[in-house]
Design a protein around this motif. Structure first.
Motif, PDB file in Angstrom:
ATOM      1  N   GLY A  20      43.298  20.874  55.091  1.00  0.00           N
ATOM      2  CA  GLY A  20      43.693  20.779  54.174  1.00  0.00           C
ATOM      3  C   GLY A  20      42.649  21.290  52.722  1.00  0.00           C
ATOM      4  N   LEU A  21      41.652  21.217  53.468  1.00  0.00           N
ATOM      5  CA  LEU A  21      40.662  21.941  52.226  1.00  0.00           C
ATOM      6  C   LEU A  21      40.562  23.756  52.878  1.00  0.00           C
ATOM      7  N   SER A  22      40.917  23.469  53.392  1.00  0.00           N
ATOM      8  CA  SER A  22      41.537  25.454  53.500  1.00  0.00           C
ATOM      9  C   SER A  22      42.109  25.799  52.643  1.00  0.00           C
ATOM     10  N   ALA A  23      43.615  25.385  52.668  1.00  0.00           N
ATOM     11  CA  ALA A  23      44.735  25.026  52.551  1.00  0.00           C
ATOM     12  C   ALA A  23      44.380  25.100  51.216  1.00  0.00           C
ATOM     13  N   LEU A  24      44.051  24.109  49.870  1.00  0.00           N
ATOM     14  CA  LEU A  24      43.527  23.946  48.793  1.00  0.00           C
ATOM     15  C   LEU A  24      42.563  25.582  47.757  1.00  0.00           C
ATOM     16  N   LEU A  25      41.827  25.424  49.332  1.00  0.00           N
ATOM     17  CA  LEU A  25      40.731  26.885  48.634  1.00  0.00           C
ATOM     18  C   LEU A  25      41.488  27.647  48.636  1.00  0.00           C
ATOM     19  N   PHE A  26      42.449  28.321  49.359  1.00  0.00           N
ATOM     20  CA  PHE A  26      43.482  29.187  49.115  1.00  0.00           C
ATOM     21  C   PHE A  26      44.267  29.048  48.231  1.00  0.00           C
ATOM     22  N   SER A  27      44.853  28.484  47.795  1.00  0.00           N
ATOM     23  CA  SER A  27      45.768  27.835  46.310  1.00  0.00           C
ATOM     24  C   SER A  27      44.847  27.973  45.119  1.00  0.00           C
ATOM     25  N   ILE A  28      44.059  27.066  45.441  1.00  0.00           N
ATOM     26  CA  ILE A  28      42.390  27.999  44.615  1.00  0.00           C
ATOM     27  C   ILE A  28      42.594  29.423  44.210  1.00  0.00           C
ATOM     28  N   GLY A  29      41.778  29.800  45.190  1.00  0.00           N
ATOM     29  CA  GLY A  29      42.004  31.581  45.204  1.00  0.00           C
ATOM     30  C   GLY A  29      43.444  32.249  44.069  1.00  0.00           C
ATOM     31  N   VAL A  30      44.439  31.305  44.628  1.00  0.00           N
ATOM     32  CA  VAL A  30      45.998  32.076  44.787  1.00  0.00           C
ATOM     33  C   VAL A  30      46.134  32.094  42.975  1.00  0.00           C
ATOM     34  N   ALA A  31      45.628  30.700  42.828  1.00  0.00           N
ATOM     35  CA  ALA A  31      45.592  30.396  41.378  1.00  0.00           C
ATOM     36  C   ALA A  31      44.867  31.274  40.703  1.00  0.00           C
ATOM     37  N   GLY A  32      43.966  31.566  40.984  1.00  0.00           N
ATOM     38  CA  GLY A  32      43.024  32.460  40.526  1.00  0.00           C
ATOM     39  C   GLY A  32      43.457  33.637  39.659  1.00  0.00           C
ATOM     40  N   VAL A  33      43.967  34.761  41.004  1.00  0.00           N
ATOM     41  CA  VAL A  33      44.525  35.624  40.969  1.00  0.00           C
ATOM     42  C   VAL A  33      45.586  36.395  39.790  1.00  0.00           C
ATOM     43  N   LEU A  34      46.376  34.355  39.765  1.00  0.00           N
ATOM     44  CA  LEU A  34      47.672  35.210  38.916  1.00  0.00           C
ATOM     45  C   LEU A  34      46.893  34.498  38.001  1.00  0.00           C
ATOM     46  N   VAL A  35      46.398  34.229  37.305  1.00  0.00           N
ATOM     47  CA  VAL A  35      45.679  33.778  36.318  1.00  0.00           C
ATOM     48  C   VAL A  35      45.004  33.978  35.406  1.00  0.00           C
ATOM     49  N   ARG A  36      43.636  34.194  36.013  1.00  0.00           N
ATOM     50  CA  ARG A  36      42.659  34.889  35.205  1.00  0.00           C
ATOM     51  C   ARG A  36      42.618  36.212  35.306  1.00  0.00           C
ATOM     52  N   ARG A  37      42.110  37.245  34.217  1.00  0.00           N
ATOM     53  CA  ARG A  37      42.598  38.229  33.253  1.00  0.00           C
ATOM     54  C   ARG A  37      41.413  39.145  33.726  1.00  0.00           C
ATOM     55  N   ASN A  38      40.330  38.917  34.161  1.00  0.00           N
ATOM     56  CA  ASN A  38      38.825  39.850  34.193  1.00  0.00           C
ATOM     57  C   ASN A  38      38.862  40.141  35.667  1.00  0.00           C
ATOM     58  N   PRO A  39      38.960  41.589  35.899  1.00  0.00           N
ATOM     59  CA  PRO A  39      39.099  42.049  37.943  1.00  0.00           C
ATOM     60  C   PRO A  39      37.974  41.450  38.320  1.00  0.00           C
ATOM     61  N   LEU A  40      36.915  41.687  37.788  1.00  0.00           N
ATOM     62  CA  LEU A  40      35.698  40.838  38.004  1.00  0.00           C
ATOM     63  C   LEU A  40      36.234  39.432  39.190  1.00  0.00           C
ATOM     64  N   VAL A  41      36.928  38.499  37.605  1.00  0.00           N
ATOM     65  CA  VAL A  41      37.002  36.969  38.285  1.00  0.00           C
ATOM     66  C   VAL A  41      38.202  37.360  39.517  1.00  0.00           C
ATOM     67  N   VAL A  42      39.349  38.470  39.850  1.00  0.00           N
ATOM     68  CA  VAL A  42      40.743  37.761  39.974  1.00  0.00           C
ATOM     69  C   VAL A  42      39.752  38.291  41.347  1.00  0.00           C
ATOM     70  N   PHE A  43      38.619  39.527  41.446  1.00  0.00           N
ATOM     71  CA  PHE A  43      38.193  39.553  42.804  1.00  0.00           C
ATOM     72  C   PHE A  43      37.684  38.780  43.234  1.00  0.00           C
ATOM     73  N   MET A  44      36.601  37.785  42.823  1.00  0.00           N
ATOM     74  CA  MET A  44      36.000  36.534  43.643  1.00  0.00           C
ATOM     75  C   MET A  44      37.306  35.881  43.616  1.00  0.00           C
ATOM     76  N   SER A  45      38.340  35.933  43.034  1.00  0.00           N
ATOM     77  CA  SER A  45      39.537  34.643  43.554  1.00  0.00           C
ATOM     78  C   SER A  45      39.956  35.560  44.834  1.00  0.00           C
ATOM     79  N   ILE A  46      40.183  36.631  45.374  1.00  0.00           N
ATOM     80  CA  ILE A  46      40.326  37.107  46.520  1.00  0.00           C
ATOM     81  C   ILE A  46      39.322  36.600  48.056  1.00  0.00           C
ATOM     82  N   GLU A  47      38.240  36.958  47.161  1.00  0.00           N
ATOM     83  CA  GLU A  47      36.946  36.502  48.570  1.00  0.00           C
ATOM     84  C   GLU A  47      36.951  34.449  48.715  1.00  0.00           C
ATOM     85  N   LEU A  48      37.510  34.211  47.549  1.00  0.00           N
ATOM     86  CA  LEU A  48      37.714  32.379  48.111  1.00  0.00           C
ATOM     87  C   LEU A  48      38.958  32.718  48.983  1.00  0.00           C
ATOM     88  N   MET A  49      40.353  33.226  48.994  1.00  0.00           N
ATOM     89  CA  MET A  49      41.593  33.852  49.537  1.00  0.00           C
ATOM     90  C   MET A  49      40.764  33.556  50.772  1.00  0.00           C
TER      91      MET A  49
END
Lengths: 111, 506
Positions: A20-49
């Motif tokens: 469940g934790l892994s699924a939650l982290l993955f979802s946070i990452g997906v949300a980050g990629v879709l919502v954040r506009r700074n490429p660095l933050v998008v990149f960090m979200s992908i790392e989170l995934m």
């Protein structure tokens, strides 16, 4: 097969929370990629995934008592590092040729 | 459970036959490393030598692939090589042949284009070889781990290649978009792999297939989510809708020779992995994944063809057409477990598409101007009056992509549609036929523009002279498109042998 003598083997009831934790982290990452506009933050979200995936692999590997999950996690870590190298180089280069760092501004090519 | 354990190959050190199974990849990977070093001692004015070295390496790898085609048949490794991590079979070798041909044509056409755009650096050839190695590994990958690593090897090389024009904003933008969306898709692919591994307990396709087939892994939601997430990852790589958003921008922004390479080779390699995983490792989950594939397939055909209608740039039009073509190949995938003709049709289609599409991009490449690509529709107006042979070849490629006989593209479409009808997917075949009718409009528009009279007051475009290398590539792709369209059995026999040899087999 699952009931081995390994004292560190995950008890079956410890397993769903980890997944469940892994699924939650993955979802946070997906949300980050879709919502954040700074490429660095998008990149960090992908790392989170990717790290969510690592957690899933390792807990599955421990649960199934097989090494493949851990080996896979190592591969993911290595590849993620290689991707970061290329990504940061690209972001630096785009900054250098004078663009603001915002993925919405990367719209040179449109219909 | 005993059957599962019995199928696990005993662990022994890799033998000579393991290495033989990987020989083309080893040759190309070695050439990639040597090329990096050669680049250091090659003077800047002699970088064409690096292209010549790459050609030698690709031809050597192609030679071993052809040899392996017979060796894999005579000494079959039914559990794959390297403990089942890599499939040494005719399926992978067929894809290798297509990939190496594409890489060869791209390397031949590149020096002239790169010189004109001022991008002639040695790393270009190393990266092309690295990407091709990754694609060949992907074509033969029989373990989730190898699939992931080879996907990343080819993707990271292509991220760098699409940003190869370092001062061009479009090229950088293309590279960053490709990288961000590519990483996003890889994460989905990986999460799918993690779930499949967790449900079946194995990362090797053969073991996964056995686990699902024998009922050890129950078909539960977690496994199905894993399968669907893997489909999302692959659909991104083959640029099928609705995971195609990156395609037009990356194809347009990347240097044309790179676009030519990735539009063809990535699609071929990713489809090889998709077919191997879904048709050969998950055949027992067919009822479940079929719906998802049919959805992606129809969406790609409709979206790709409709969006291509309104384009004004050749590169962008070919990007949308590539999305539509991915849809047609997916028809073959969707019907594959019912009818062997589906896989054969998909393989035939991939080979035909790669020759034709590479030819079309080769024409754009050899017409590029100094420092810029002439890929607007306006800039090809009247091409036939200045360059009659190039325009005729481009017209043939357009007809083949639209699916007119007697070109290779026609038989590709014919084979996948007939496989769909045979396996009871009649609506899919009808969608395919209807959308190809739409596609004729935008393909023929290019032909009509080329044969239109040039405007009297329009500024004349400085189309560069067609060099020997550029002419050779266009002639080769033209010949291939025609030969495979007339002597269909040539390619069909080879594709059938590839389908029959595919691993894992239950």
């Amino acid at each position: 097969m699952i009931l081995s003598a390994d004292p560190f083997l995950l008890a079956p009831d410890a397993f769903p929370p980890l997944l469940g934790l892994s699924a939650l982290l993955f979802s946070i990452g997906v949300a980050g990629v879709l919502v954040r506009r700074n490429p660095l933050v998008v990149f960090m979200s992908i790392e989170l995934m990717l790290n969510a995936v690592n957690l899933a692999f390792i807990s599955f590997g421990r649960f199934l008592n097989s090494e493949e999950g851990q080996i896979f996690a190592f591969m993911v870590i290595v590849v993620a590092a290689a991707e970061v190298v290329v990504g940061l180089a690209l972001i630096t280069q785009i900054f250098r040729i004078g663009r603001r760092l915002d993925v919405d501004d990367l719209n040179e090519m449109k219909l | 459970m005993m059957a599962l354990l019995a199928a696990v190959p005993t662990l022994t050190p890799p033998t000579g036959s393991d290495i033989v199974g990987l020989l083309p990849e080893v040759i190309l990977g070695g050439a990639f490393v040597i090329l990096l070093l050669l680049d250091l001692i090659t003077p800047a004015s002699r970088r064409t030598w690096l292209a010549a070295f790459s050609v030698v390496a690709i031809v050597a790898a192609f030679g071993t692939t052809v040899w392996g085609w017979f060796d894999a048949y005579n000494n079959p490794h039914v559990h794959g090589v390297f403990f089942g991590a890599f499939a040494y079979d005719r399926f992978g070798l067929f894809i290798n042949g297509v990939l190496l041909t594409s890489a060869l044509l791209v390397v031949v056409i590149s020096p002239q284009y790169l010189n004109r755009r001022g991008l002639h650096y040695g790393e270009y050839y190393s990266l092309i070889l690295a990407a091709t190695t990754g694609m060949m590994l992907l074509a033969g990958a029989a373990s989730l781990m190898v699939i992931f690593l080879s996907v990343e090897l080819l993707s990271i090389s292509l991220y760098i290649l699409s940003g190869f024009s370092r001062t061009d904003e479009r090229s950088q933008e293309a590279a960053l978009k490709y990288l961000l969306l590519g990483g996003f898709a890889s994460a989905f692919l990986l999460y799918g792999m993690a779930l499949v591994y967790g449900e079946t307990g194995h990362t090797q396709l053969e073991q996964i297939a056995i686990a699902i087939h024998s009922g050890i892994a129950t078909v539960d939601p977690l496994l199905l989510i894993g399968v669907v997430l893997m489909l999302v990852g692959f659909a991104f790589k083959v640029s099928a809708a609705p995971f195609h958003m990156w395609t037009p921008d990356v194809y347009q922004g990347a240097p044309t020779s790179v676009t030519a390479f990735m539009s063809v080779a990535t699609k071929v390699a990713a489809f090889a992995a998709l077919i191997r995983v879904f048709s050969f490792a998950f055949p027992d989950l067919y009822p479940q994944w079929q719906t998802a594939v049919v959805f992606v397939c129809i969406l790609s055909m409709v979206w790709g063809n409709l969006a291509a209608l309104s384009q004004t740039s050749l590169k962008r039009m070919l990007a949308y057409s590539g999305i539509a073509q991915a849809g047609y190949i997916l028809i073959g995938v969707a019907s594959s477990p019912h009818d062997a003709g589906g896989t054969i049709g998909a393989l035939f289609y991939l080979a035909a598409y790669s020759l034709t599409n590479l030819g079309a991009f080769a024409v754009i490449t050899i017409m590029s101007g100094r420092g810029e690509d002439l890929d607007r529709y306006a800039s090809i107006r009247g091409l036939a009056h200045r360059r009659p042979y190039v325009a005729a070849a481009m017209a043939l490629f357009m007809l083949s992509l639209a699916g007119f006989p007697p070109t290779a593209g026609f038989f590709g479409k014919f084979l996948v549609f007939s496989a769909a009808i045979k396996s009871g997917l009649m609506p899919l075949a009808l969608w395919g036929i209807a959308t190809s009718a739409v596609s004729i409009f935008y393909y023929l528009r290019v032909v009509l523009l080329m044969y239109a009279k040039p405007d009297a007051d329009a500024k004349s475009y400085e189309w560069s002279k067609t060099t020997v290398s550029g002419g050779a590539v266009v002639a080769f792709t033209t010949a291939g498109t025609l030969v495979f369209g007339v002597f269909v059995t040539l390619l069909y026999t080879v594709a059938t042998a590839a389908q029959q040899g595919a691993l894992p087999r239950l």
